[in-house]
Write a protein that holds these residues in place. Sequence first.
Motif, PDB file in Angstrom:
ATOM      1  N   VAL A  84       0.940  -0.960   0.054  1.00 40.29           N
ATOM      2  CA  VAL A  84       0.037  -0.035   0.057  1.00 40.29           C
ATOM      3  C   VAL A  84       0.649   1.362  -0.027  1.00 40.29           C
ATOM      4  O   VAL A  84       0.443   2.097  -0.702  1.00 40.29           O
ATOM      5  CB  VAL A  84      -0.821   0.114   1.220  1.00 40.29           C
ATOM      6  N   ALA A  85       1.946   1.316   0.759  1.00 45.82           N
ATOM      7  CA  ALA A  85       2.884   2.439   0.978  1.00 45.82           C
ATOM      8  C   ALA A  85       3.476   2.610  -0.505  1.00 45.82           C
ATOM      9  O   ALA A  85       3.674   3.661  -0.962  1.00 45.82           O
ATOM     10  CB  ALA A  85       3.761   2.429   2.244  1.00 45.82           C
ATOM     11  N   GLN A 128       1.110   4.087  -3.148  1.00 45.45           N
ATOM     12  CA  GLN A 128       0.804   5.534  -2.593  1.00 45.45           C
ATOM     13  C   GLN A 128       1.834   6.323  -3.232  1.00 45.45           C
ATOM     14  O   GLN A 128       1.675   7.373  -3.588  1.00 45.45           O
ATOM     15  CB  GLN A 128       0.579   5.756  -1.145  1.00 45.45           C
ATOM     16  N   GLU A 145       1.794   6.607  -6.590  1.00 47.15           N
ATOM     17  CA  GLU A 145       0.609   7.509  -7.436  1.00 47.15           C
ATOM     18  C   GLU A 145       1.247   9.016  -7.128  1.00 47.15           C
ATOM     19  O   GLU A 145       0.843   9.957  -8.040  1.00 47.15           O
ATOM     20  CB  GLU A 145      -0.351   7.314  -6.308  1.00 47.15           C
ATOM     21  N   GLN A 146       1.654   9.086  -5.873  1.00 51.21           N
ATOM     22  CA  GLN A 146       2.095  10.796  -5.640  1.00 51.21           C
ATOM     23  C   GLN A 146       3.276  11.189  -6.724  1.00 51.21           C
ATOM     24  O   GLN A 146       3.491  12.222  -7.099  1.00 51.21           O
ATOM     25  CB  GLN A 146       2.673  10.874  -4.398  1.00 51.21           C
ATOM     26  N   VAL A 179      -5.266  -2.513  -2.488  1.00 51.52           N
ATOM     27  CA  VAL A 179      -4.543  -1.374  -2.746  1.00 51.52           C
ATOM     28  C   VAL A 179      -5.550  -0.501  -3.287  1.00 51.52           C
ATOM     29  O   VAL A 179      -5.300   0.819  -3.225  1.00 51.52           O
ATOM     30  CB  VAL A 179      -3.392  -1.948  -3.449  1.00 51.52           C
ATOM     31  N   HIS A 214      -6.960   1.908  -1.015  1.00 54.10           N
ATOM     32  CA  HIS A 214      -6.099   2.839  -0.422  1.00 54.10           C
ATOM     33  C   HIS A 214      -5.696   3.962  -1.194  1.00 54.10           C
ATOM     34  O   HIS A 214      -4.508   4.568  -0.860  1.00 54.10           O
ATOM     35  CB  HIS A 214      -5.094   1.885   0.536  1.00 54.10           C
ATOM     36  N   THR A 215      -5.725   3.798  -2.595  1.00 54.06           N
ATOM     37  CA  THR A 215      -5.345   4.880  -3.493  1.00 54.06           C
ATOM     38  C   THR A 215      -6.510   5.379  -4.395  1.00 54.06           C
ATOM     39  O   THR A 215      -7.587   5.049  -3.863  1.00 54.06           O
ATOM     40  CB  THR A 215      -4.374   4.029  -4.637  1.00 54.06           C
ATOM     41  N   GLU A 216      -6.181   6.540  -5.174  1.00 50.63           N
ATOM     42  CA  GLU A 216      -7.162   7.339  -5.705  1.00 50.63           C
ATOM     43  C   GLU A 216      -7.242   7.180  -7.327  1.00 50.63           C
ATOM     44  O   GLU A 216      -8.067   7.110  -7.738  1.00 50.63           O
ATOM     45  CB  GLU A 216      -7.163   8.764  -5.105  1.00 50.63           C
TER      46      GLU A 216
END
Length: 326
Positions: free
Chosen positions: A27-28, A31, A34-35, A64, A67-69
């Motif tokens: 997940v980290a 993320q 994504e960023q 996952v 927990h992401t967009e």
Amino acid sequence: MSVPLSVLDLAPIALGERPRDAFRHSVALAQAAEQAGYERVWYAEHHNIDRIASSATSVLIAHVAAHTERIRLGAGGVMLPNHSPLAIAEQFGTLAELHPGRIDLGLGRAPGGDRAVFAALRRTPQDADAFPRDVVELQGYLGDETRVHGVEATPGKGTQVPLYILGSSLFGAQLAAQLGLPYAFASHFAPAALHQAAATYLDTFQPSEQLAEPYFIVAANVAAASDADEAREQFLAARRWRVRGMLKRGPATPEHSDAEIDAFLASAQGAAMADMMRCTAVGTGADARAWLDDFAASVGAHEVITAHVAIEADARVESVRLTAAG
């Protein structure tokens, strides 16, 4: 202009940790990707490997995605001979309904395990022979018109989940070109046929409803750190980790020391194993980014999917960030 980057995550299980820890790290990592502006994160199906937690790809993708967009998520890939096309269509159709516009489905022909795994999955090595037919059947389930009379995937129908063919030989390149699908080459661990497969795919591609022009993804390992020497140490440790796992023959096999692994890598047999990771970017973020751009250009790739190899989870996240920043 820099080549678009993506991430391949095997959800590695660190010594002393459990799969739940690997999922937290995944997940980290997603993320961070994504960023940093990566295109997608893919998870690979493996079985009977005690260091890899990505066996149930669709379940991990769902976790996952929650927990992401924005980032695309998918399998890189599902080993289709292990499954029925209908079951995979329902799984990824469900994901597409829950997270529209974010789901990919990469498909591989390899078993993702040995003969014992085949038996445990109630499959046989011969199931791989049906791979081209199964890809077409799966495509129908996810499209608007099933190819199996009287059977439709719900969820699945009309989701148009994009399919990608994965491979490390000319077979996958030829099939992807024939079906007009994107092709991803596993050069991060099997680089031998890379240039020939790239030429085969790009030269013989036939347009399809999904894809008008060829789209070629090449895979590379990455060890990026703020200091080039640190990155080199991360790569060497990761290579030892991978070779140690390949030499292991069950829980009774004693762990090889770093010195033993290095001595093995210096042998003829070990050199062949070391060559499996020759497609690796090592150095600072700028070093890694420059290497990846040159690598993509050398084979005409439209995207590079990066496997960040540092053993420590935080170091993998930092590698993702540094490489994107270039």
